[in-house]
Write a protein that holds these residues in place. Sequence first.
Motif, mmCIF file in Angstrom:
data_model
loop_
_atom_site.group_PDB
_atom_site.id
_atom_site.type_symbol
_atom_site.label_atom_id
_atom_site.label_comp_id
_atom_site.label_asym_id
_atom_site.label_seq_id
_atom_site.Cartn_x
_atom_site.Cartn_y
_atom_site.Cartn_z
ATOM 1 N N GLY A 104 29.977 -2.714 -82.800
ATOM 2 C CA GLY A 104 31.147 -1.865 -83.015
ATOM 3 C C GLY A 104 30.730 -0.421 -83.194
ATOM 4 N N VAL A 105 31.664 0.498 -83.010
ATOM 5 C CA VAL A 105 31.378 1.921 -83.174
ATOM 6 C C VAL A 105 32.441 2.553 -84.064
ATOM 7 N N PHE A 106 32.086 3.683 -84.642
ATOM 8 C CA PHE A 106 32.960 4.403 -85.564
ATOM 9 C C PHE A 106 33.455 5.684 -84.901
ATOM 10 N N SER A 107 34.605 6.149 -85.314
ATOM 11 C CA SER A 107 35.146 7.409 -84.798
ATOM 12 C C SER A 107 35.957 8.098 -85.889
ATOM 13 N N ARG A 108 35.892 9.405 -85.913
ATOM 14 C CA ARG A 108 36.685 10.192 -86.857
ATOM 15 C C ARG A 108 37.916 10.814 -86.201
ATOM 16 N N VAL A 109 38.226 10.432 -84.983
ATOM 17 C CA VAL A 109 39.372 10.999 -84.280
ATOM 18 C C VAL A 109 40.663 10.623 -85.005
ATOM 19 N N GLY A 110 41.493 11.624 -85.251
ATOM 20 C CA GLY A 110 42.725 11.414 -85.994
ATOM 21 C C GLY A 110 43.946 11.294 -85.099
ATOM 22 N N LEU A 111 45.099 11.200 -85.745
ATOM 23 C CA LEU A 111 46.352 11.051 -85.026
ATOM 24 C C LEU A 111 46.595 12.223 -84.076
ATOM 25 N N LEU A 112 46.407 13.441 -84.574
ATOM 26 C CA LEU A 112 46.656 14.640 -83.768
ATOM 27 C C LEU A 112 45.352 15.066 -83.095
ATOM 28 N N PHE A 113 44.861 14.197 -82.231
ATOM 29 C CA PHE A 113 43.555 14.445 -81.620
ATOM 30 C C PHE A 113 43.598 15.648 -80.693
ATOM 31 N N GLU A 114 42.436 16.245 -80.525
ATOM 32 C CA GLU A 114 42.324 17.445 -79.718
ATOM 33 C C GLU A 114 42.218 17.089 -78.239
ATOM 34 N N ALA A 115 42.479 18.069 -77.411
ATOM 35 C CA ALA A 115 42.336 17.880 -75.968
ATOM 36 C C ALA A 115 40.898 17.465 -75.659
ATOM 37 N N GLY A 116 40.752 16.464 -74.834
ATOM 38 C CA GLY A 116 39.427 15.995 -74.463
ATOM 39 C C GLY A 116 38.930 14.826 -75.288
ATOM 40 N N GLN A 117 39.618 14.529 -76.413
ATOM 41 C CA GLN A 117 39.179 13.413 -77.244
ATOM 42 C C GLN A 117 39.738 12.070 -76.776
ATOM 43 N N ASP A 118 40.552 12.113 -75.739
ATOM 44 C CA ASP A 118 41.072 10.864 -75.185
ATOM 45 C C ASP A 118 39.935 9.931 -74.781
ATOM 46 N N ALA A 119 38.876 10.496 -74.222
ATOM 47 C CA ALA A 119 37.753 9.682 -73.737
ATOM 48 C C ALA A 119 37.081 8.945 -74.890
ATOM 49 N N GLU A 120 36.975 9.616 -76.042
ATOM 50 C CA GLU A 120 36.365 8.962 -77.202
ATOM 51 C C GLU A 120 37.237 7.804 -77.687
ATOM 52 N N ILE A 121 38.545 7.998 -77.669
ATOM 53 C CA ILE A 121 39.454 6.928 -78.085
ATOM 54 C C ILE A 121 39.347 5.735 -77.140
ATOM 55 N N GLU A 122 39.304 6.020 -75.846
ATOM 56 C CA GLU A 122 39.204 4.943 -74.864
ATOM 57 C C GLU A 122 37.880 4.185 -75.007
ATOM 58 N N ALA A 123 36.787 4.909 -75.249
ATOM 59 C CA ALA A 123 35.486 4.263 -75.436
ATOM 60 C C ALA A 123 35.477 3.409 -76.700
ATOM 61 N N ALA A 181 42.805 7.767 -87.488
ATOM 62 C CA ALA A 181 43.750 6.905 -86.782
ATOM 63 C C ALA A 181 43.085 6.035 -85.717
ATOM 64 N N ALA A 182 42.202 6.598 -84.921
ATOM 65 C CA ALA A 182 41.642 5.870 -83.775
ATOM 66 C C ALA A 182 40.865 4.634 -84.229
ATOM 67 N N TYR A 183 40.002 4.814 -85.211
ATOM 68 C CA TYR A 183 39.179 3.699 -85.687
ATOM 69 C C TYR A 183 40.049 2.599 -86.282
ATOM 70 N N ALA A 184 40.984 2.976 -87.145
ATOM 71 C CA ALA A 184 41.850 1.982 -87.775
ATOM 72 C C ALA A 184 42.691 1.239 -86.742
ATOM 73 N N CYS A 185 43.211 1.949 -85.753
ATOM 74 C CA CYS A 185 44.013 1.284 -84.718
ATOM 75 C C CYS A 185 43.183 0.255 -83.968
ATOM 76 N N SER A 186 41.938 0.585 -83.663
ATOM 77 C CA SER A 186 41.081 -0.370 -82.951
ATOM 78 C C SER A 186 40.812 -1.603 -83.802
ATOM 79 N N LYS A 187 40.704 -1.424 -85.117
ATOM 80 C CA LYS A 187 40.422 -2.553 -86.002
ATOM 81 C C LYS A 187 41.664 -3.395 -86.269
ATOM 82 N N PHE A 188 42.834 -2.776 -86.338
ATOM 83 C CA PHE A 188 44.072 -3.558 -86.438
ATOM 84 C C PHE A 188 44.233 -4.431 -85.190
ATOM 85 N N ALA A 189 43.917 -3.865 -84.037
ATOM 86 C CA ALA A 189 44.000 -4.629 -82.796
ATOM 87 C C ALA A 189 42.989 -5.773 -82.799
#
Length: 239
Positions: free
Chosen positions: A92-111, A155-163
């Motif tokens: 598993g991997v960790f991420s600090r990306v939040g709800l209001l993610f910045e432009a370009g962080q979509d790739a990190e969320i998808e990964a 948000a990103a990390y928690a959403c992946s773990k809820f899923a």
Amino acid sequence: MAQFRTLLISGASRGIGRAIAERALAEGHRLSLGVRDPAGLPPGPLLEAVRRCPEQVLLHPYDACDPSRASSWVAATVAQFGGIDGLIHCAGVFSRVGLLFEAGQDAEIEALWRVNLMGPWWLSRAAWPALVASGDGRVITLVSMSGQRVKGPLAAYACSKFALMALCQSMRNEGWDAGLRVTAICPGWVNTSMASQVTALPASAMTQPEDLAALTAQLLRLPASAVPFELKINCVLER
């Protein structure tokens, strides 16, 4: 009487996965270890067993982002050991990306989703026929307390773990009648590299990887009639 299982363990090169694999090795289980870089497995009991006991330990390349790696790892395991009756998801991997993610962080969320959700999904799907054929299969998934509640802006990390928790419930439903039991382990802070930046809590006060390895060992010993679906483990009081 002890039951020795053939276990697929992802993320076994470090942290919680490594502690679980070392404990399982000491207890006599047959291990198939999926790691991104087999040549980089750190020195220790696992590497020693790979070199000296190939009849007990198989080391195989595995990338959670690649579904073909899941299939090839499962096939190699069945070819060597004749079957699989336990699957332990630790990658598993960790991420600090939040709800209001910045432009370009979509790739990190998808990964993140690819590793934390689709990786276990692809691997479970590939191993499912062997797990069902065993008649007493076990799936243990290291989820996180972040799959139980959301604290702060991550948000990103928690959403992946809820899923991932939803995936565990789906596997439990699907495998129940075949004797397959699923457990989601949900720890808070664990003394691993992922928690190395935490300053509010000393490492010694965190849950230790070896504690989770001991719990996993007990889960593998329990009969199908007594296997819990969820284990919530926290080193701090949450109100």
